[in-house]
Design a protein around this motif. Structure first.
Motif, mmCIF file in Angstrom:
data_model
loop_
_atom_site.group_PDB
_atom_site.id
_atom_site.type_symbol
_atom_site.label_atom_id
_atom_site.label_comp_id
_atom_site.label_asym_id
_atom_site.label_seq_id
_atom_site.Cartn_x
_atom_site.Cartn_y
_atom_site.Cartn_z
ATOM 1 N N GLU A 14 0.847 -1.207 0.000
ATOM 2 C CA GLU A 14 0.000 0.000 0.000
ATOM 3 C C GLU A 14 0.875 1.248 0.000
ATOM 4 O OE1 GLU A 14 -3.367 0.657 0.284
ATOM 5 O OE2 GLU A 14 -3.905 -1.459 0.103
ATOM 6 N N ALA A 15 1.836 1.283 0.915
ATOM 7 C CA ALA A 15 2.680 2.474 1.075
ATOM 8 C C ALA A 15 3.479 2.740 -0.198
ATOM 9 C CB ALA A 15 3.606 2.292 2.275
ATOM 10 N N LYS A 16 4.074 1.693 -0.749
ATOM 11 C CA LYS A 16 4.908 1.875 -1.938
ATOM 12 C C LYS A 16 4.064 2.299 -3.141
ATOM 13 C CE LYS A 16 6.775 -2.247 -1.184
ATOM 14 N NZ LYS A 16 7.512 -3.519 -1.435
ATOM 15 N N SER A 17 2.925 1.617 -3.342
ATOM 16 C CA SER A 17 2.132 1.924 -4.537
ATOM 17 C C SER A 17 1.441 3.284 -4.399
ATOM 18 C CB SER A 17 1.123 0.809 -4.828
ATOM 19 O OG SER A 17 0.260 0.605 -3.737
ATOM 20 N N ASN A 18 1.027 3.645 -3.181
ATOM 21 C CA ASN A 18 0.438 4.982 -2.992
ATOM 22 C C ASN A 18 1.442 6.070 -3.330
ATOM 23 O OD1 ASN A 18 -2.082 4.152 -2.244
ATOM 24 N ND2 ASN A 18 -1.683 4.266 -0.033
ATOM 25 N N LEU A 19 2.654 5.896 -2.834
ATOM 26 C CA LEU A 19 3.709 6.877 -3.111
ATOM 27 C C LEU A 19 3.938 6.998 -4.616
ATOM 28 C CD1 LEU A 19 6.094 8.691 -2.304
ATOM 29 C CD2 LEU A 19 7.454 6.609 -1.932
ATOM 30 N N LEU A 20 4.041 5.853 -5.283
ATOM 31 C CA LEU A 20 4.351 5.854 -6.714
ATOM 32 C C LEU A 20 3.230 6.504 -7.526
ATOM 33 C CD1 LEU A 20 4.306 4.100 -9.644
ATOM 34 C CD2 LEU A 20 6.466 4.998 -8.769
ATOM 35 N N TYR A 21 1.998 6.021 -7.324
ATOM 36 C CA TYR A 21 0.889 6.527 -8.147
ATOM 37 C C TYR A 21 0.583 8.001 -7.844
ATOM 38 C CZ TYR A 21 -0.227 1.806 -9.893
ATOM 39 O OH TYR A 21 -0.179 0.575 -10.503
ATOM 40 N N SER A 22 0.655 8.382 -6.575
ATOM 41 C CA SER A 22 0.328 9.786 -6.283
ATOM 42 C C SER A 22 1.386 10.702 -6.896
ATOM 43 C CB SER A 22 0.179 10.015 -4.775
ATOM 44 O OG SER A 22 1.403 9.802 -4.131
ATOM 45 N N THR A 23 2.626 10.246 -6.921
ATOM 46 C CA THR A 23 3.675 11.052 -7.554
ATOM 47 C C THR A 23 3.437 11.158 -9.059
ATOM 48 O OG1 THR A 23 5.258 10.309 -5.893
ATOM 49 C CG2 THR A 23 6.166 11.295 -7.886
ATOM 50 N N ILE A 24 3.232 10.009 -9.704
ATOM 51 C CA ILE A 24 3.035 9.999 -11.163
ATOM 52 C C ILE A 24 1.819 10.845 -11.551
ATOM 53 C CG2 ILE A 24 2.354 8.474 -13.089
ATOM 54 C CD1 ILE A 24 5.373 8.447 -12.149
ATOM 55 N N ASP A 25 0.729 10.706 -10.787
ATOM 56 C CA ASP A 25 -0.490 11.469 -11.094
ATOM 57 C C ASP A 25 -0.283 12.979 -10.926
ATOM 58 O OD1 ASP A 25 -1.957 9.241 -11.763
ATOM 59 O OD2 ASP A 25 -2.858 8.990 -9.780
ATOM 60 N N SER A 26 0.688 13.364 -10.111
ATOM 61 C CA SER A 26 0.909 14.795 -9.866
ATOM 62 C C SER A 26 1.835 15.422 -10.914
ATOM 63 C CB SER A 26 1.496 14.997 -8.459
ATOM 64 O OG SER A 26 2.860 14.593 -8.448
ATOM 65 N N LEU A 27 2.436 14.598 -11.755
ATOM 66 C CA LEU A 27 3.403 15.123 -12.724
ATOM 67 C C LEU A 27 2.813 15.119 -14.139
ATOM 68 C CD1 LEU A 27 6.531 13.132 -11.459
ATOM 69 C CD2 LEU A 27 5.904 15.503 -10.897
ATOM 70 N N PRO A 28 2.687 16.299 -14.762
ATOM 71 C CA PRO A 28 2.045 16.395 -16.077
ATOM 72 C C PRO A 28 2.742 15.562 -17.153
ATOM 73 C CG PRO A 28 2.486 18.586 -15.141
ATOM 74 C CD PRO A 28 3.090 17.595 -14.209
ATOM 75 N N LEU A 29 4.015 15.345 -17.018
ATOM 76 C CA LEU A 29 4.764 14.620 -18.047
ATOM 77 C C LEU A 29 4.414 13.127 -18.087
ATOM 78 C CD1 LEU A 29 6.832 15.654 -20.051
ATOM 79 C CD2 LEU A 29 8.645 15.082 -18.432
ATOM 80 N N PHE A 30 4.005 12.592 -16.929
ATOM 81 C CA PHE A 30 3.761 11.148 -16.829
ATOM 82 C C PHE A 30 2.273 10.845 -16.888
ATOM 83 C CE2 PHE A 30 7.890 11.905 -15.053
ATOM 84 C CZ PHE A 30 8.638 10.781 -15.334
ATOM 85 N N LYS A 31 1.941 9.772 -17.654
ATOM 86 C CA LYS A 31 0.521 9.412 -17.815
ATOM 87 C C LYS A 31 0.320 7.942 -17.487
ATOM 88 C CE LYS A 31 -1.214 13.192 -19.999
ATOM 89 N NZ LYS A 31 -0.168 14.096 -19.516
ATOM 90 N N CYS A 32 -0.554 7.684 -16.521
ATOM 91 C CA CYS A 32 -0.942 6.304 -16.235
ATOM 92 C C CYS A 32 -2.363 6.108 -16.740
ATOM 93 C CB CYS A 32 -0.870 6.015 -14.737
ATOM 94 S SG CYS A 32 -1.435 4.359 -14.311
ATOM 95 N N PHE A 33 -2.550 5.188 -17.688
ATOM 96 C CA PHE A 33 -3.863 4.994 -18.306
ATOM 97 C C PHE A 33 -4.708 3.941 -17.606
ATOM 98 C CE2 PHE A 33 -1.087 6.476 -21.848
ATOM 99 C CZ PHE A 33 -1.688 7.711 -22.023
ATOM 100 N N VAL A 34 -4.131 3.272 -16.619
ATOM 101 C CA VAL A 34 -4.882 2.231 -15.913
ATOM 102 C C VAL A 34 -5.904 2.889 -14.992
ATOM 103 C CG1 VAL A 34 -4.747 0.281 -14.317
ATOM 104 C CG2 VAL A 34 -2.950 0.626 -16.029
ATOM 105 N N GLU A 35 -7.161 2.399 -15.059
ATOM 106 C CA GLU A 35 -8.220 2.967 -14.221
ATOM 107 C C GLU A 35 -7.873 2.799 -12.745
ATOM 108 O OE1 GLU A 35 -12.014 1.380 -15.380
ATOM 109 O OE2 GLU A 35 -11.883 2.300 -17.370
ATOM 110 N N ASN A 36 -8.190 3.843 -11.959
ATOM 111 C CA ASN A 36 -7.813 3.869 -10.541
ATOM 112 C C ASN A 36 -8.134 2.592 -9.782
ATOM 113 O OD1 ASN A 36 -6.453 6.234 -9.904
ATOM 114 N ND2 ASN A 36 -8.323 7.413 -10.207
ATOM 115 N N GLU A 37 -9.384 2.092 -9.943
ATOM 116 C CA GLU A 37 -9.836 0.938 -9.146
ATOM 117 C C GLU A 37 -9.125 -0.351 -9.549
ATOM 118 O OE1 GLU A 37 -12.666 2.124 -11.721
ATOM 119 O OE2 GLU A 37 -11.550 3.683 -10.667
ATOM 120 N N SER A 38 -8.461 -0.345 -10.685
ATOM 121 C CA SER A 38 -7.826 -1.583 -11.162
ATOM 122 C C SER A 38 -6.298 -1.525 -11.108
ATOM 123 C CB SER A 38 -8.261 -1.875 -12.604
ATOM 124 O OG SER A 38 -9.656 -2.055 -12.687
#
Ligand SMILES: *Cc1c(COP(=O)(O)O)cnc(C)c1O
Length: 355
Positions: free
Chosen positions: A263-287
């Protein structure tokens, strides 16, 4: 320090590597290497027994289940499952959520009928399709609990009376779930529970003995159960490393602790990526997968530049799978959160310089 984000084989606990390397020279003060001892000796029987008991304990399995350690990767299970469970005139339900599930489908089609009951292909496998029904005549339902390549993960499982077969290769022992809801669980060891060369297979016994096909002994689950995983020479060293890894998981606090860390590692990673305009994660949040995060820098040149910077900063294994491309950060049990932090710092810095 090397940050090992490999998708598999992948990072293992330092302690496990230390103990495994000592055992290669002198196993338990026997004066022999673990590579030199017979698989029917008490020495090895103790190893496989501990591994088996650790699996039962961590999964809290009832007595209806058997735990096997078999040769080969998860790919072997793609065929061994239908060979043992599906007669030629029967139908099994499969979920198509990515490359590994697809391979399982192709193999099952060699043995019986496959009914693809759910697919996420329409959105490039960027979500888990939970909206489906399973025909009551299905022999079993096959799912891939974590899609290693596409970066999706099942966070709740289908409620059904049909036996569920689950490929858990890339999220086994990463969280607390009710393992007794599955009838068969398999996982190659090299992602979350050890070295390549061994499969963990957990089977509910009442699943077996229901087909007419003659099964070669070495492929026959029942024969392996009768022989306690010692039908022939098992992958002794790989089982030893799995035993050490399971011991490490228990010592660290078990599956609830692994879950907290994921939880801690993935929260850190996704919240960082989502906050940076250059990076795009296309996977839906719940999945989104807590094991493998898959995302992109849409400008190919910048992405190549970023991947190069990862390499320079000793971040290994972050290039996406060849058919998907992009960036993949694998965060298995043994990966320290410091490594995720280091990756995030680089991503933030890169975004600020190039964004
Ligand atoms: C890695 C992986 C496999 C394939 O494992 P092999 O050991 O290479 O056969 C199968 N399924 C999933 C979900 C995987 O992550």
């Amino acid at each position: 320090m090397v940050h090992n984000f490999n998708s598999g084989p992948s990072v293992l606990p330092q302690q496990v590597l230390q103990q495994a390397s000592e055992a290669i020279i002198n196993f338990n003060n026997t004066g022999l290497s673990i590579l030199e001892i017979g698989h029917r000796t008490d020495w090895f029987i103790n190893v496989i027994e501990e591994a088996r008991n650790s699996v039962k304990e961590l999964m809290q399995l009832t007595d209806e289940y058997e735990v096997l350690f078999l040769h080969g990767g998860a790919t072997t299970q793609f065929m061994q499952v239908p060979m043992n469970l599906l007669d030629a005139n029967e139908t099994a339900a499969y979920c198509d959520n990515g490359i590994w599930g697809n391979k399982a489908i192709k193999e099952a089609e060699l043995f019986g009928n496959v009914n693809i009951v759910a697919s996420s292909k329409n959105k490039n496998h960027t979500y888990i399709n939970h909206n489906f029904s399973i025909p009551t005549n299905s022999k079993y339902l096959h799912i891939t609990t974590n899609n290693t390549v596409e970066g999706t993960q099942w966070h709740q499982f289908p409620q059904t009376n049909i036996p569920i077969v689950a490929d858990m290769s890339s999220d086994i022992f990463s969280k607390q779930i009710n393992f007794n809801q599955f009838s068969l669980i398999y996982a190659g060891a090299q992602k979350n529970m050890g070295a390549a060369g061994v499969n963990l297979v957990v089977i509910k016994k009442n699943l077996l003995g229901k087909i007419k096909r003659a099964i070669p002994s070495i492929m026959n689950y029942q024969k392996h159960i009768d022989a306690n995983s010692l039908l022939n020479t098992p992958p002794v060293f790989a089982i030893y490393v799995a035993m050490l890894t399971l011991r490490w998981i228990k010592k660290e606090g078990g599956l609830s602790e692994m879950e907290k860390r994921a939880e801690a590692k993935s929260n850190l990673l996704y919240s960082t990526i989502d906050s940076l305009p250059l990076f795009k994660c296309f996977v839906e949040n719940e999945s989104r997968s807590k094991m493998n995060a898959v995302f992109f820098i849409e400008n190919e040149n910048l992405q190549t530049e970023f991947l190069n910077e990862c390499k320079i900063n000793n971040m290994i294994g972050v290039k996406g799978y060849r058919t998907v491309g992009g960036i993949r950060v694998s965060m298995y049990n043994a990966l320290a959160i410091e490594s995720v932090q280091a990756f995030c710092n680089l991503a933030i810095d890169f975004n600020n310089r190039k964004g």
